[in-house]
Design an enzyme around this catalytic site. Structure first.
Site, short mmCIF file in Angstrom:
data_model
loop_
_atom_site.label_atom_id
_atom_site.label_comp_id
_atom_site.label_asym_id
_atom_site.label_seq_id
_atom_site.Cartn_x
_atom_site.Cartn_y
_atom_site.Cartn_z
N ASN A 15 0.86 -1.19 0.00
CA ASN A 15 0.00 0.00 0.00
C ASN A 15 0.90 1.25 0.00
O ASN A 15 1.64 1.48 0.96
CB ASN A 15 -0.90 -0.04 1.24
CG ASN A 15 -1.84 1.13 1.29
OD1 ASN A 15 -1.44 2.25 1.01
ND2 ASN A 15 -3.08 0.90 1.67
N HIS A 18 1.16 6.06 1.88
CA HIS A 18 1.99 6.90 2.75
C HIS A 18 3.06 7.66 1.98
O HIS A 18 3.57 8.66 2.47
CB HIS A 18 2.62 6.05 3.86
CG HIS A 18 1.59 5.52 4.80
ND1 HIS A 18 0.75 6.34 5.52
CD2 HIS A 18 1.23 4.26 5.11
CE1 HIS A 18 -0.07 5.60 6.24
NE2 HIS A 18 0.19 4.34 6.00
N HIS A 51 -5.40 3.75 -1.78
CA HIS A 51 -6.74 4.12 -1.28
C HIS A 51 -7.02 5.55 -1.70
O HIS A 51 -6.35 6.48 -1.25
CB HIS A 51 -6.72 3.98 0.25
CG HIS A 51 -8.02 4.26 0.92
ND1 HIS A 51 -8.19 4.11 2.27
CD2 HIS A 51 -9.23 4.66 0.44
CE1 HIS A 51 -9.45 4.42 2.60
NE2 HIS A 51 -10.09 4.76 1.51
N ARG A 53 -9.15 8.28 -0.95
CA ARG A 53 -10.12 8.70 0.06
C ARG A 53 -10.98 9.83 -0.47
O ARG A 53 -10.53 10.63 -1.30
CB ARG A 53 -9.41 9.12 1.35
CG ARG A 53 -8.71 7.97 2.07
CD ARG A 53 -8.18 8.42 3.42
NE ARG A 53 -9.25 8.60 4.36
CZ ARG A 53 -9.50 7.77 5.39
NH1 ARG A 53 -8.74 6.72 5.59
NH2 ARG A 53 -10.51 7.99 6.20
N ARG A 57 -6.85 13.02 1.05
CA ARG A 57 -5.78 13.47 1.96
C ARG A 57 -4.41 12.96 1.54
O ARG A 57 -3.41 13.53 1.92
CB ARG A 57 -6.08 13.06 3.40
CG ARG A 57 -5.97 11.58 3.66
CD ARG A 57 -6.10 11.27 5.13
NE ARG A 57 -7.44 11.50 5.64
CZ ARG A 57 -7.91 10.90 6.73
NH1 ARG A 57 -7.16 10.08 7.42
NH2 ARG A 57 -9.14 11.12 7.13
N GLU A 78 -8.43 0.64 -3.16
CA GLU A 78 -9.28 0.69 -1.97
C GLU A 78 -10.15 1.92 -2.07
O GLU A 78 -9.66 3.01 -2.39
CB GLU A 78 -8.44 0.81 -0.70
CG GLU A 78 -7.66 -0.41 -0.34
CD GLU A 78 -6.84 -0.18 0.92
OE1 GLU A 78 -6.92 0.92 1.52
OE2 GLU A 78 -6.08 -1.08 1.28
N THR A 109 -7.94 3.53 8.44
CA THR A 109 -9.18 2.74 8.42
C THR A 109 -9.27 1.94 9.72
O THR A 109 -8.54 0.98 9.91
CB THR A 109 -9.19 1.80 7.21
OG1 THR A 109 -8.76 2.54 6.07
CG2 THR A 109 -10.58 1.27 6.95
N GLU A 159 -11.00 -9.15 2.88
CA GLU A 159 -9.72 -8.84 3.52
C GLU A 159 -9.99 -8.72 5.00
O GLU A 159 -10.75 -7.85 5.43
CB GLU A 159 -9.13 -7.53 2.97
CG GLU A 159 -7.79 -7.21 3.65
CD GLU A 159 -7.14 -5.94 3.12
OE1 GLU A 159 -7.48 -5.49 2.00
OE2 GLU A 159 -6.29 -5.39 3.84
N HIS A 196 -3.50 -4.71 7.76
CA HIS A 196 -3.57 -3.56 8.67
C HIS A 196 -2.67 -3.76 9.87
O HIS A 196 -2.83 -4.73 10.60
CB HIS A 196 -5.00 -3.26 9.15
CG HIS A 196 -5.16 -1.80 9.48
ND1 HIS A 196 -4.70 -1.25 10.66
CD2 HIS A 196 -5.65 -0.75 8.77
CE1 HIS A 196 -4.94 0.06 10.66
NE2 HIS A 196 -5.50 0.38 9.50
N1 PXP Z 1 -5.75 -2.92 4.07
C1 PXP Z 1 -6.65 -1.90 4.14
C2 PXP Z 1 -8.03 -2.15 3.65
C3 PXP Z 1 -6.27 -0.64 4.62
O1 PXP Z 1 -7.17 0.35 4.66
C4 PXP Z 1 -4.94 -0.44 5.04
C5 PXP Z 1 -4.51 0.90 5.54
O2 PXP Z 1 -4.50 1.82 4.52
C6 PXP Z 1 -4.04 -1.51 4.92
C7 PXP Z 1 -4.48 -2.74 4.47
C8 PXP Z 1 -2.60 -1.37 5.28
O3 PXP Z 1 -2.45 -1.07 6.62
P1 PXP Z 1 -1.04 -0.60 7.16
O4 PXP Z 1 -0.73 0.71 6.50
O5 PXP Z 1 -1.23 -0.50 8.63
O6 PXP Z 1 -0.04 -1.65 6.76
#
Ligand code: PXP
Length: 245
Positions: A15, A18, A51, A53, A57, A78, A109, A159, A196
């Site tokens: 993901n 960030h 994602h 949003r 953001r 996402e 999330t 998921e 997550h």
């Molecule tokens: N899966 C989903 C659906 C998420 O919303 C997120 C966070 O953006 C992640 C996985 C990844 O989480 P993390 O950034 O804590 O690894």
């Protein structure tokens, strides 16, 4: 790449939200999430996740266009279940859409999608995405009624939210809930993803759950990238997953 689950190959999706968060902090053009995605792929990532949003953001609409152009592995979008996001997904046609809950005030999330809320709307959205050739996944807590309802509305995959486990990895109940949820989902014909809060320190027991096919990992990879670079961060995670399988 296989999708067998069990003790088979476990896909690692990175993901890259960030990366965009850092860029947006300065409202500038670096670092570039699409370039980061390419580095992740070069280091062995099996897919890229972003994602979009509603408040934009981090990831911006233009990032999605760029990601759709450059990403060579499956791209997982996402998004919240809104008319705007459904239209974007139908236009872009990513490999996969994962529907997630969204609250504007949250930092990330925080919980799974309540798939028992308005099932007809959810069923309709999943059908629209499937008609566009998009694989569908629902980000849910590992609760039996959420799993059963995800199968009932026609999702391809779920998921499982690993946040509770990540906060209390020593509590056997958090891992047992994920393992039980995985079994229940597969019995219902669902593919199982998880994510997550996963890190190289806590990923092992989740990677070892038979039946999990895909992990989505963001924050820890980008955090490690500050110290070791993004390719090394991806490889570290891959090694931690492989050691557990
Ligand atoms: N899966 C989903 C659906 C998420 O919303 C997120 C966070 O953006 C992640 C996985 C990844 O989480 P993390 O950034 O804590 O690894």
């Amino acid at each position: 790449m296989t999708a067998t689950g069990g003790s088979g190959y476990l896909r690692l999706f990175i993901n890259i939200d960030h990366v965009a968060t850092i860029r947006q902090a300065r409202q500038t053009d670096e670092p570039d999430p699409a370039a980061a995605a390419q580095r992740c792929e070069a280091a062995g990532a099996d897919g890229i996740t972003a994602h979009l949003r509603e408040d934009r953001r981090h990831i911006q609409d233009a990032d999605l266009d760029a990601l759709m152009r450059v990403v060579r592995t499956p791209f997982n979008l996402e998004m919240a279940l809104t008319d705007e996001m459904l239209a974007i997904a139908e236009r872009l046609r990513p490999h996969q859409v994962t529907l997630v809950p969204e609250r504007r005030q949250e930092v990330t999330t925080e919980g799974g999608l309540d798939v028992t809320h308005d099932p007809p709307r959810l069923r309709d959205a999943l059908a629209r995405l499937a008609a566009a050739g998009i694989r569908t996944s629902l980000f849910i807590d590992a609760a039996p009624r959420m799993i059963d309802q995800s199968a009932a509305v026609g999702a391809v995959a779920i998921e499982l939210h690993t946040g509770r486990y990540a906060h209390a990895p020593a509590d056997p109940a958090t891992l047992a809930a994920l393992a039980d949820g995985t079994r229940r989902a597969r019995d219902a014909g669902l593919a199982v993803h998880a994510g997550h809060g996963l890190t190289v320190r806590n990923v092992g027991p989740v990677a070892a759950i038979a039946g999990v096919e895909e992990l989505n990992i963001g924050h820890h990879i980008i955090s490690r990238a500050v110290f070791v670079g993004i390719e090394a961060a991806v490889r570290e995670m891959r090694a931690a997953m492989d050691a557990a399988r």
